[in-house]
Design a protein around this motif. Structure first.
Motif, PDB file in Angstrom:
ATOM      1  N   ILE A 119       0.908  -1.080  -0.194  1.00  0.00           N
ATOM      2  CA  ILE A 119      -0.115   0.047  -0.018  1.00  0.00           C
ATOM      3  C   ILE A 119       0.866   1.235   0.090  1.00  0.00           C
ATOM      4  N   LYS A 120       2.100   1.263   0.755  1.00  0.00           N
ATOM      5  CA  LYS A 120       2.773   2.451   0.906  1.00  0.00           C
ATOM      6  C   LYS A 120       3.604   2.887  -0.404  1.00  0.00           C
ATOM      7  N   LEU A 121       3.516   1.804  -1.283  1.00  0.00           N
ATOM      8  CA  LEU A 121       4.207   2.133  -2.761  1.00  0.00           C
ATOM      9  C   LEU A 121       3.250   3.119  -3.392  1.00  0.00           C
ATOM     10  N   PHE A 122       2.024   3.300  -3.039  1.00  0.00           N
ATOM     11  CA  PHE A 122       1.161   4.346  -3.719  1.00  0.00           C
ATOM     12  C   PHE A 122       1.054   5.774  -2.795  1.00  0.00           C
ATOM     13  N   ASP A 123       1.854   5.669  -1.860  1.00  0.00           N
ATOM     14  CA  ASP A 123       1.675   6.983  -1.034  1.00  0.00           C
ATOM     15  C   ASP A 123       1.625   8.120  -1.991  1.00  0.00           C
ATOM     16  N   GLY A 124       0.623   9.098  -2.202  1.00  0.00           N
ATOM     17  CA  GLY A 124       0.675  10.434  -2.904  1.00  0.00           C
ATOM     18  C   GLY A 124       0.873   9.959  -4.529  1.00  0.00           C
ATOM     19  N   GLN A 125       0.484   8.679  -4.920  1.00  0.00           N
ATOM     20  CA  GLN A 125       0.604   8.365  -6.375  1.00  0.00           C
ATOM     21  C   GLN A 125      -0.827   7.806  -6.694  1.00  0.00           C
ATOM     22  N   PRO A 126      -1.301   8.119  -7.805  1.00  0.00           N
ATOM     23  CA  PRO A 126      -2.499   7.445  -8.343  1.00  0.00           C
ATOM     24  C   PRO A 126      -2.249   5.716  -8.426  1.00  0.00           C
TER      25      PRO A 126
ATOM     26  N   HIS B 158     -16.174  10.422  -2.054  1.00  0.00           N
ATOM     27  CA  HIS B 158     -15.005  10.952  -1.263  1.00  0.00           C
ATOM     28  C   HIS B 158     -13.665  10.863  -1.941  1.00  0.00           C
ATOM     29  N   THR B 159     -13.792  10.572  -3.269  1.00  0.00           N
ATOM     30  CA  THR B 159     -12.618  10.696  -4.090  1.00  0.00           C
ATOM     31  C   THR B 159     -12.891  11.552  -5.531  1.00  0.00           C
ATOM     32  N   LEU B 160     -13.995  11.682  -5.675  1.00  0.00           N
ATOM     33  CA  LEU B 160     -14.269  12.510  -6.973  1.00  0.00           C
ATOM     34  C   LEU B 160     -14.972  13.870  -6.441  1.00  0.00           C
ATOM     35  N   ARG B 161     -16.026  13.808  -5.589  1.00  0.00           N
ATOM     36  CA  ARG B 161     -16.864  14.896  -5.387  1.00  0.00           C
ATOM     37  C   ARG B 161     -15.923  15.771  -4.192  1.00  0.00           C
ATOM     38  N   ASN B 162     -15.510  14.799  -2.972  1.00  0.00           N
ATOM     39  CA  ASN B 162     -14.609  15.752  -2.046  1.00  0.00           C
ATOM     40  C   ASN B 162     -13.082  15.732  -2.054  1.00  0.00           C
TER      41      ASN B 162
ATOM     42  N   GLN C 299      -4.414   7.798  -0.223  1.00  0.00           N
ATOM     43  CA  GLN C 299      -4.179   6.619  -0.848  1.00  0.00           C
ATOM     44  C   GLN C 299      -4.317   5.587   0.002  1.00  0.00           C
ATOM     45  N   GLN C 300      -3.710   5.736   1.176  1.00  0.00           N
ATOM     46  CA  GLN C 300      -3.928   4.576   2.108  1.00  0.00           C
ATOM     47  C   GLN C 300      -5.515   4.028   2.558  1.00  0.00           C
ATOM     48  N   GLU C 301      -6.080   5.240   2.892  1.00  0.00           N
ATOM     49  CA  GLU C 301      -7.441   4.920   3.396  1.00  0.00           C
ATOM     50  C   GLU C 301      -8.206   4.331   2.216  1.00  0.00           C
ATOM     51  N   LEU C 302      -7.922   5.084   0.926  1.00  0.00           N
ATOM     52  CA  LEU C 302      -8.581   4.442  -0.220  1.00  0.00           C
ATOM     53  C   LEU C 302      -8.467   2.831  -0.213  1.00  0.00           C
TER      54      LEU C 302
END
Length: 386
Positions: A106-113, A151-155, A160-163
């Motif tokens: 999961i950490k591989l995607f910190d700040g990354q799509p 919570h990803t498109l509107r707000n 990324q971790q939570e997602l």
């Protein structure tokens, strides 16, 4: 502990199977139950409570009968929750991916799509049936899709971790996790540089748990990746590792470990390393014996000189059986050199060159390891007797 886990999972399976059956119209429930191996009942009973109707019949099933019924219904109707429980039962037969490894993934995607070539939600929909998944944690949304859209498109207020935790990366079945990893490293979803970086990082993490992310093919010139189980090392692997490590730790031992680790993921490299390993052992023995070698010496030449030092040349023996065995050793060494030239990565593969499979690398590494151990043991014995 495994029995406890299995019991809990079977309990969950009974619950999910009953829930799936209860999703049908009451007048369909009796026929569906019969179709998947549950006992017959009346429509009147089903109309009173579909869930209780199913529960009563499921409770009477053995574990094997329950699994059969659940698989039949899942094959016919699908369903994320039921499929995940079945997959987790299948996971008990293999190696787990630890929660620590999952967190590191999961950490591989910190700040990354999750994807660079398509919209993130489009990628998510391709991997997870989010329209059929609950949000969990008591959060009131129709399904995970509506929650993620909010919570990803509107707000845009999820990290990324939570997602990824909402998607279930920490708890999902191994097969679901592998599907994600194979998709997220696809050229369809990642730019070339990002694909390469991710594939390398994911492979390194998976290897701690006995798996590898290996190239399985190409699409439009870009690599495709699959997660593969790494076969357990044989007892001979361990014995050879100990012998080589005791012999020399700074260069030869790392070469052996690299050859072992690349058998499945990079057969060409593994074959080249196997030959280089045997060359290293020969050179070290010649050096320790005070004998030299020429830089131009290939593996057969190095082995011939080493065999002379160790009294392993066939001509040094009169017993026919020893001459035959030692002659075969020479043939093995020559074959290793030829195998590396044909299938290793030391030369361009060319358009028509045969690509080695993992089994070819396994053969080369095992042969090189066995011959290296034999030479090391013979050298040690020679020193002990002088």
């Amino acid at each position: 502990m495994e029995d406890e886990i299995c019991t809990l999972t079977l309990k969950t399976l009974r619950t999910e199977l009953a829930s799936e059956i209860a999703n049908f119209k009451a007048y369909d429930v009796p026929a569906i139950c019969v179709r998947i191996g549950l006992s017959e009942g009346s429509e009147e009973e089903a109309f009173q409570s579909k869930h209780k109707y199913a529960q009563k019949r499921i409770a009477a099933q053995s574990a094997d009968e329950l699994l059969k019924s659940a698989r039949l219904l899942h094959a016919e109707q699908g369903g994320y929750a039921l499929g995940e429980v079945l997959a987790k039962l299948d996971d008990l037969k293999g190696r787990p991916i630890t929660k620590l490894t999952r967190r590191r993934l999961i950490k591989l995607f910190d700040g990354q799509p999750l994807a660079t070539e398509v919209e993130q939600m489009d990628f998510i929909r391709s991997v997870w049936p989010i329209e059929d998944m609950p949000v969990g944690n008591g959060i009131q949304y129709d399904n995970l899709e509506s929650f993620l859209v909010q919570h990803t498109l509107r707000n845009d207020d999820l990290t990324q971790q939570e997602l990824m935790e909402y998607l279930g990366l920490l708890e999902c079945s191994t097969s679901r996790l592998f599907r994600f990893l194979e998709a997220v490293t696809s050229a369809e979803y990642q730019a070339v540089k990002r694909q390469s970086e991710l594939a390398k990082a994911i492979d390194q993490l998976l290897r701690h748990d006995g798996y590898a992310l290996v190239k399985s093919g190409t699409i439009s010139g870009s690599p495709l990746f699959k997660v593969r189980h790494i076969p357990d090392g044989s007892p001979s692997d361990n014995e050879i590792s100990i012998a080589i490590k005791n012999f020399e730790t700074s260069q030869v031992s790392p070469r052996w470990q690299a050859a072992l680790e690349s058998r499945s993921s990079n057969p060409e490299r593994s074959i080249t390393l196997a030959r280089t390993l045997l060359e290293d052992v020969c050179k070290w023995i010649l050096h320790e014996a005070g004998d030299g070698w020429d830089e131009a010496d290939d593996l057969p030449a190095l082995y011939k000189k080493t065999a002379k030092v160790l009294n392993l040349a066939p001509d040094d023996h009169t017993e026919q059986i020893f001459k035959q065995i030692l002659g075969s050793c020479q043939s093995v060494v020559s074959a290793l050199g030829a195998l590396r030239n044909k299938l290793g990565d030391a030369h361009s593969i060319g358009p028509k060159r045969v690509r080695p499979a993992a089994r070819h690398a396994e053969l080369a590494v095992n042969l090189a390891g066995t011959m290296s151990t034999f030479l090391i043991a013979t050298w040690a014995n020679k020193n002990d007797n002088t």
